[in-house]
Design an enzyme around this catalytic site. Structure first.
Site, PDB file in Angstrom:
ATOM      1  N   ASP A 119      67.999 158.371 -37.473  1.00 49.50           N
ATOM      2  CA  ASP A 119      68.993 157.476 -36.880  1.00 49.50           C
ATOM      3  C   ASP A 119      68.473 156.047 -37.011  1.00 49.50           C
ATOM      4  O   ASP A 119      67.283 155.830 -37.250  1.00 49.50           O
ATOM      5  CB  ASP A 119      69.195 157.816 -35.398  1.00 49.50           C
ATOM      6  CG  ASP A 119      70.006 159.089 -35.211  1.00 49.50           C
ATOM      7  OD1 ASP A 119      70.837 159.385 -36.086  1.00 49.50           O
ATOM      8  OD2 ASP A 119      69.803 159.768 -34.187  1.00 49.50           O
TER       9      ASP A 119
ATOM     10  N   ARG B  59      73.197 164.624 -49.754  1.00 50.40           N
ATOM     11  CA  ARG B  59      74.655 164.617 -49.688  1.00 50.40           C
ATOM     12  C   ARG B  59      75.128 163.189 -49.842  1.00 50.40           C
ATOM     13  O   ARG B  59      74.493 162.247 -49.338  1.00 50.40           O
ATOM     14  CB  ARG B  59      75.148 165.160 -48.336  1.00 50.40           C
ATOM     15  CG  ARG B  59      74.849 166.605 -48.130  1.00 50.40           C
ATOM     16  CD  ARG B  59      75.552 167.507 -49.099  1.00 50.40           C
ATOM     17  NE  ARG B  59      76.978 167.647 -48.808  1.00 50.40           N
ATOM     18  CZ  ARG B  59      77.820 168.275 -49.603  1.00 50.40           C
ATOM     19  NH1 ARG B  59      77.401 168.806 -50.746  1.00 50.40           N
ATOM     20  NH2 ARG B  59      79.094 168.385 -49.264  1.00 50.40           N
TER      21      ARG B  59
ATOM     22  N   ARG C 179      71.444 167.758 -32.779  1.00 47.81           N
ATOM     23  CA  ARG C 179      71.699 166.323 -32.623  1.00 47.81           C
ATOM     24  C   ARG C 179      72.789 166.084 -31.570  1.00 47.81           C
ATOM     25  O   ARG C 179      72.843 165.023 -30.973  1.00 47.81           O
ATOM     26  CB  ARG C 179      72.175 165.720 -33.959  1.00 47.81           C
ATOM     27  CG  ARG C 179      71.120 165.616 -35.023  1.00 47.81           C
ATOM     28  CD  ARG C 179      71.721 165.245 -36.369  1.00 47.81           C
ATOM     29  NE  ARG C 179      72.486 164.012 -36.364  1.00 47.81           N
ATOM     30  CZ  ARG C 179      71.961 162.785 -36.510  1.00 47.81           C
ATOM     31  NH1 ARG C 179      70.660 162.646 -36.666  1.00 47.81           N
ATOM     32  NH2 ARG C 179      72.730 161.726 -36.502  1.00 47.81           N
TER      33      ARG C 179
HETATM   34  N1  UDP Z   1      79.052 168.701 -36.201  1.00 43.23           N
HETATM   35  C1  UDP Z   1      80.020 169.681 -36.108  1.00 43.23           C
HETATM   36  N2  UDP Z   1      81.282 169.341 -35.717  1.00 43.23           N
HETATM   37  C2  UDP Z   1      81.614 168.063 -35.427  1.00 43.23           C
HETATM   38  C3  UDP Z   1      80.634 167.067 -35.497  1.00 43.23           C
HETATM   39  C4  UDP Z   1      79.354 167.417 -35.900  1.00 43.23           C
HETATM   40  O1  UDP Z   1      79.761 170.846 -36.378  1.00 43.23           O
HETATM   41  O2  UDP Z   1      82.801 167.827 -35.107  1.00 43.23           O
HETATM   42  C5  UDP Z   1      77.706 169.099 -36.658  1.00 43.23           C
HETATM   43  C6  UDP Z   1      77.577 168.966 -38.169  1.00 43.23           C
HETATM   44  O3  UDP Z   1      76.757 170.015 -38.626  1.00 43.23           O
HETATM   45  C7  UDP Z   1      76.873 167.640 -38.318  1.00 43.23           C
HETATM   46  C8  UDP Z   1      75.945 167.641 -37.111  1.00 43.23           C
HETATM   47  O4  UDP Z   1      76.721 168.264 -36.088  1.00 43.23           O
HETATM   48  O5  UDP Z   1      76.148 167.580 -39.519  1.00 43.23           O
HETATM   49  C9  UDP Z   1      75.468 166.282 -36.684  1.00 43.23           C
HETATM   50  O6  UDP Z   1      76.570 165.455 -36.405  1.00 43.23           O
HETATM   51  P1  UDP Z   1      76.444 163.877 -36.285  1.00 43.23           P
HETATM   52  O7  UDP Z   1      77.697 163.386 -35.677  1.00 43.23           O
HETATM   53  O8  UDP Z   1      75.156 163.555 -35.636  1.00 43.23           O
HETATM   54  O9  UDP Z   1      76.408 163.466 -37.829  1.00 43.23           O
HETATM   55  P2  UDP Z   1      76.415 162.025 -38.527  1.00 43.23           P
HETATM   56  O10 UDP Z   1      77.203 161.101 -37.662  1.00 43.23           O
HETATM   57  O11 UDP Z   1      74.966 161.642 -38.699  1.00 43.23           O
HETATM   58  O12 UDP Z   1      77.082 162.299 -39.829  1.00 43.23           O
END
Ligand code: UDP
Length: 369
Positions: A352, A249, A172
């Site tokens: 999304d 989650r 992502r």
């Molecule tokens: N992720 C990470 N470090 C960060 C941000 C994101 O490892 O600082 C990884 C983590 O596994 C997360 C995924 O990237 O679940 C997707 O992040 P996103 O920001 O798209 O998540 P959301 O905003 O949907 O919670």
């Protein structure tokens, strides 16, 4: 003849877009929601003059022109571009992974140097075909970044070792060999002026909405009101969890209003170490150019947890085991006459917002044409 053409269960994005399309096709809709507000998890409310994203930060981003034009009928957008910061034990890194990140991590100055560094770490780890999130992450950005910016955050967010998580989750995030920290590769990006709740209220304008109504508790009575049902709640709950519960989650938020104009200097700061108990802190005013009452700010800390009955489900855990169980529920859903399942919970999919809108537009077009 029943009173309504459609009973729409859930006033989130899927339900609201579907209702809007159905209404404009001349159908009579009743939208219900278990909560006391519309807009599902994109709901925002005002505190100290700031639109607070109650269920976590939502940035509308899309490459789909039709979706962008559609939502733009219901709101104007702030020209917002997300640039996230990672705090790893008080070292600050730029996210998503880009030349600022590589420079801070290794002191490299050029894309060639950064690529060489990553290639060497990938080779040392001996990964040919990445089979899980850990291998995928190392193969994209190397071991140092995996250890400092991915491992701790991901294991906190998902409550599972990175080796047991699907690799698509890390994909992502863009990886860029340019000095560009835009979190998304999107043609269009923004935050609704006036908040998401107002945008959804505009979609639902002229449509009957009943709040605080739990569909599954009064299913028979509610079903009797409409020809068809659009269900956007959890698919396993619809079937009384009879094949077992899908895993989700959940997230808990600690909201604080502070008497200071600027807490962290950015909308999103991720805490990527394993020890800090929360995953990230959101400072909501920075989604809207620092708007709100002077001298005030509102922040929320996010704590991730395994979902259990009574909690709000946020993220489906799209691993193999849950994927297989979902397929069984999907087969049951296909046999439900006059019920359409949609949205992040109805389709058990890490959608999304723009994908939800797209899916609802498709579903409505198929249904109403
Ligand atoms: N992720 C990470 N470090 C960060 C941000 C994101 O490892 O600082 C990884 C983590 O596994 C997360 C995924 O990237 O679940 C997707 O992040 P996103 O920001 O798209 O998540 P959301 O905003 O949907 O919670």
């Amino acid at each position: 003849m029943k009173q309504y053409d459609y009973l729409i269960v859930g006033a989130g994005l899927f339900g609201s877009v579907f209702a809007e399309r159905a209404k404009s096709a001349g159908k009579k809709c009743l939208v219900i929601d278990r909560r006391d507000h519309i807009a599902g998890n994109v709901y925002t409310y005002e505190q100290a003059g700031i639109n607070v994203h109650k269920y976590g930060p939502h940035i509308f981003h899309t490459n789909d022109t039709e979706v962008w034009e559609y939502v733009s009928r219901f709101t104007k957008f702030y020209n917002f571009k997300l640039g996230t910061i990672a705090n790893y034990k008080e070292e600050i890194y730029s996210l998503p992974f880009n030349m600022y990140t590589f420079n801070r991590m290794w002191g490299v100055l050029t894309p060639e140097e950064a690529e060489a560094k990553i290639a060497a770490q990938r080779e040392a780890a001996g990964i040919a075909e990445p089979k899980n999130l850990e291998e995928q992450a190392i193969s994209l950005v190397g071991t140092d970044i995996y250890e400092k910016l991915i491992k701790g955050y991901t294991e906190k967010q998902w409550g599972r070792p990175c080796k047991e998580l699907p690799s698509f989750i890390i994909k992502r995030l863009p990886v860029r060999f340019t000095y560009d920290n835009n979190y998304f590769n999107a043609l269009y990006q923004g935050i609704p002026v006036g908040g998401y709740t107002q945008m959804v209220a505009n979609m639902l304008d002229g449509i009957e909405v009943r709040l605080g109504v739990d569909y599954l508790e009064q299913k028979a009575e509610l079903d009797a009101l409409a020809e068809k049902v659009v269900y956007t709640g959890p698919i396993d709950a619809y079937f009384g969890y009879k094949l077992g519960a899908l895993e989700y989650r959940s997230v808990r938020f600690e909201v604080e209003e502070l008497d200071k104009p600027n807490y962290q200097g950015n909308a999103v700061v991720n805490y990527t170490d394993r020890e800090t108990p929360y995953t990230r802190i959101i400072e909501h005013k920075w989604f809207e150019q620092g708007s709100g009452e002077p001298g005030k700010t509102v922040i929320s800390r996010e704590y991730s947890a395994e979902w259990k009955p009574g909690d709000e489900p946020y993220y489906p855990v799209n691993d193999e085991k849950n994927g297989a169980l979902y397929q069984q529920y999907k087969a049951l859903a296909a046999k439900e006459k006059n019920v359409l399942f949609g949205g992040r919970l109805g389709e058990y999919k890490y959608y999304d917002m723009d994908q939800v809108v797209r899916a609802a537009l498709y579903a409505a077009e198929k249904e109403l044409s």
